[in-house]
Design a protein around this motif. Structure first.
Motif, mmCIF file in Angstrom:
data_model
loop_
_atom_site.group_PDB
_atom_site.id
_atom_site.type_symbol
_atom_site.label_atom_id
_atom_site.label_comp_id
_atom_site.label_asym_id
_atom_site.label_seq_id
_atom_site.Cartn_x
_atom_site.Cartn_y
_atom_site.Cartn_z
ATOM 1 N N ALA A 1 0.851 -1.194 0.000
ATOM 2 C CA ALA A 1 0.000 0.000 0.000
ATOM 3 C C ALA A 1 0.887 1.245 0.000
ATOM 4 N N GLN A 2 0.393 2.254 -0.688
ATOM 5 C CA GLN A 2 1.183 3.481 -0.732
ATOM 6 C C GLN A 2 0.925 4.313 0.509
ATOM 7 N N SER A 3 1.947 5.054 0.912
ATOM 8 C CA SER A 3 1.807 5.894 2.107
ATOM 9 C C SER A 3 2.751 7.078 2.022
ATOM 10 N N VAL A 4 2.480 8.063 2.851
ATOM 11 C CA VAL A 4 3.305 9.264 2.923
ATOM 12 C C VAL A 4 3.593 9.550 4.389
ATOM 13 N N THR A 5 4.839 9.816 4.690
ATOM 14 C CA THR A 5 5.241 10.112 6.060
ATOM 15 C C THR A 5 5.896 11.486 6.123
ATOM 16 N N GLN A 6 5.333 12.327 6.947
ATOM 17 C CA GLN A 6 5.964 13.616 7.239
ATOM 18 C C GLN A 6 6.451 13.519 8.675
ATOM 19 N N LEU A 7 7.747 13.467 8.828
ATOM 20 C CA LEU A 7 8.332 13.147 10.125
ATOM 21 C C LEU A 7 8.170 14.267 11.141
ATOM 22 N N ASP A 8 8.096 15.490 10.682
ATOM 23 C CA ASP A 8 8.064 16.635 11.597
ATOM 24 C C ASP A 8 6.657 17.209 11.647
ATOM 25 N N SER A 9 6.055 17.221 12.810
ATOM 26 C CA SER A 9 4.724 17.797 12.919
ATOM 27 C C SER A 9 4.803 19.323 12.995
ATOM 28 N N GLN A 10 5.893 19.826 13.583
ATOM 29 C CA GLN A 10 6.071 21.274 13.676
ATOM 30 C C GLN A 10 7.523 21.621 13.406
ATOM 31 N N VAL A 11 7.734 22.717 12.690
ATOM 32 C CA VAL A 11 9.082 23.203 12.429
ATOM 33 C C VAL A 11 9.110 24.703 12.684
ATOM 34 N N PRO A 12 9.775 25.129 13.771
ATOM 35 C CA PRO A 12 9.961 26.566 13.986
ATOM 36 C C PRO A 12 11.264 27.012 13.349
ATOM 37 N N VAL A 13 11.246 28.171 12.713
ATOM 38 C CA VAL A 13 12.454 28.678 12.068
ATOM 39 C C VAL A 13 12.404 30.194 12.082
ATOM 40 N N PHE A 14 13.565 30.815 12.199
ATOM 41 C CA PHE A 14 13.607 32.261 12.202
ATOM 42 C C PHE A 14 13.497 32.821 10.784
ATOM 43 N N GLU A 15 12.940 33.997 10.712
ATOM 44 C CA GLU A 15 12.779 34.663 9.420
ATOM 45 C C GLU A 15 14.137 34.803 8.736
ATOM 46 N N GLU A 16 14.145 34.580 7.423
ATOM 47 C CA GLU A 16 15.308 34.660 6.539
ATOM 48 C C GLU A 16 16.247 33.467 6.689
ATOM 49 N N ALA A 17 15.922 32.527 7.530
ATOM 50 C CA ALA A 17 16.704 31.293 7.625
ATOM 51 C C ALA A 17 16.192 30.297 6.606
ATOM 52 N N PRO A 18 17.027 29.304 6.248
ATOM 53 C CA PRO A 18 16.558 28.251 5.340
ATOM 54 C C PRO A 18 15.708 27.231 6.095
ATOM 55 N N VAL A 19 14.891 26.505 5.342
ATOM 56 C CA VAL A 19 14.055 25.481 5.959
ATOM 57 C C VAL A 19 13.951 24.271 5.034
ATOM 58 N N GLU A 20 13.840 23.110 5.647
ATOM 59 C CA GLU A 20 13.564 21.875 4.916
ATOM 60 C C GLU A 20 12.448 21.138 5.629
ATOM 61 N N LEU A 21 11.410 20.789 4.898
ATOM 62 C CA LEU A 21 10.309 19.983 5.428
ATOM 63 C C LEU A 21 10.410 18.611 4.780
ATOM 64 N N ARG A 22 10.426 17.593 5.619
ATOM 65 C CA ARG A 22 10.727 16.260 5.112
ATOM 66 C C ARG A 22 9.480 15.465 4.762
ATOM 67 N N CYS A 23 9.611 14.691 3.692
ATOM 68 C CA CYS A 23 8.527 13.826 3.239
ATOM 69 C C CYS A 23 9.130 12.549 2.677
ATOM 70 N N ASN A 24 8.676 11.430 3.179
ATOM 71 C CA ASN A 24 9.052 10.137 2.636
ATOM 72 C C ASN A 24 7.801 9.397 2.184
ATOM 73 N N TYR A 25 7.932 8.636 1.130
ATOM 74 C CA TYR A 25 6.765 7.942 0.570
ATOM 75 C C TYR A 25 7.099 6.479 0.347
ATOM 76 N N SER A 26 6.072 5.702 0.217
ATOM 77 C CA SER A 26 6.239 4.331 -0.243
ATOM 78 C C SER A 26 5.270 4.123 -1.388
ATOM 79 N N SER A 27 5.774 3.547 -2.448
ATOM 80 C CA SER A 27 4.940 3.356 -3.626
ATOM 81 C C SER A 27 5.507 2.229 -4.463
#
Lengths: 116, 112
Positions: free
Chosen positions: B1-27
């Motif tokens: 079965a296909q699925s999607v996992t977002q490991l981080d429920s919340q990500v705080p970051v300061f303005e003008e900083a870089p950010v990465e939001l993670r996503c892993n899938y199975s398919s």
């Protein structure tokens, strides 16, 4: 991309009553979808609605509770029947664009429902 | 079965900083991947999508994502965030005809 509108944008309803949500698209689409987003959670597909036929419901959702109409290629309604507080959610309408750029779902702004 | 996992429920970051939001899938089939953004009290807006071709996908509002087949990931990045990027971000995979699977979402909070 399709432009999708929903009415109402929000409502507060009493337990035991029913609410019908309307979804209008600015172009003709084959399939329309209804999702539920419970507070703080992700989207769950309720059903897909094809014009001219009965909607197809996902596991856990039944027609008596969530009747859907699809009278033409630009419009659909979802009714939430005999509501309870557990039905408090955002209800989202979406369509799938199978155009040249590939398969993509586009969403309406949602209807925020609170059941007291 | 296909699925999607977002490991981080919340990500705080300061303005003008870089950010990465993670996503892993199975398919087990061809992969179509999407990122959507949901601003407070609004519906979902498509940020970007990967259907085929270049693995680096650019979207709206300065966001980009990279499809990594070997790691089954589709992480979302932005080199410099703004206060207005504060929102919920959903990763999704197309799981079949007319069927999309959504992750549980990541709440991005940009701090002044």
């Amino acid at each position: 991309s399709a432009v999708i509108s929903q009415k109402p944008s929000r409502d507060i309803c009493q337990r035991g009553t029913s609410l019908t949500i309307q979804c209008q698209v600015d172009s003709q689409v084959t399939m329309m979808f209804w999702y539920r987003q419970q507070p703080g959670q992700s989207l769950t597909l309720i059903a897909t609605a094809n014009q001219g036929s009965e909607a197809t419901y996902e596991s856990g959702f039944v027609i008596d509770k969530f009747p859907i109409s699809r009278p033409n290629l630009t419009f659909s309604t979802l009714t939430v029947s005999n509501m309870s507080p557990e039905d408090s959610s955002i209800y989202l309408c979406s369509v799938e664009d199978l155009g040249g750029l590939g398969d993509t779902q586009y969403f309406g702004p949602g209807t925020r429902l609170t059941v007291l | 079965a296909q699925s999607v996992t977002q490991l981080d429920s919340q990500v705080p970051v300061f303005e003008e900083a870089p950010v990465e939001l993670r996503c892993n899938y199975s398919s087990s089939v061809s992969v179509y991947l999407f990122w959507y953004v949901q601003y407070p009290n609004q519906g979902l807006q498509l940020l970007l999508k990967y259907l085929s071709g270049s693995t680096l996908v650019k979207g709206i509002n300065g966001f980009e994502a990279e499809f990594n087949k070997s790691q089954t990931s589709f992480h979302l990045r932005k080199p410099s965030v703004h206060i207005s990027d504060t929102a919920e971000y959903f990763c999704a995979v197309k799981a079949g005809t007319y069927k999309y699977i959504f992750g549980t979402g990541t709440r991005l909070k940009v701090l002044a």
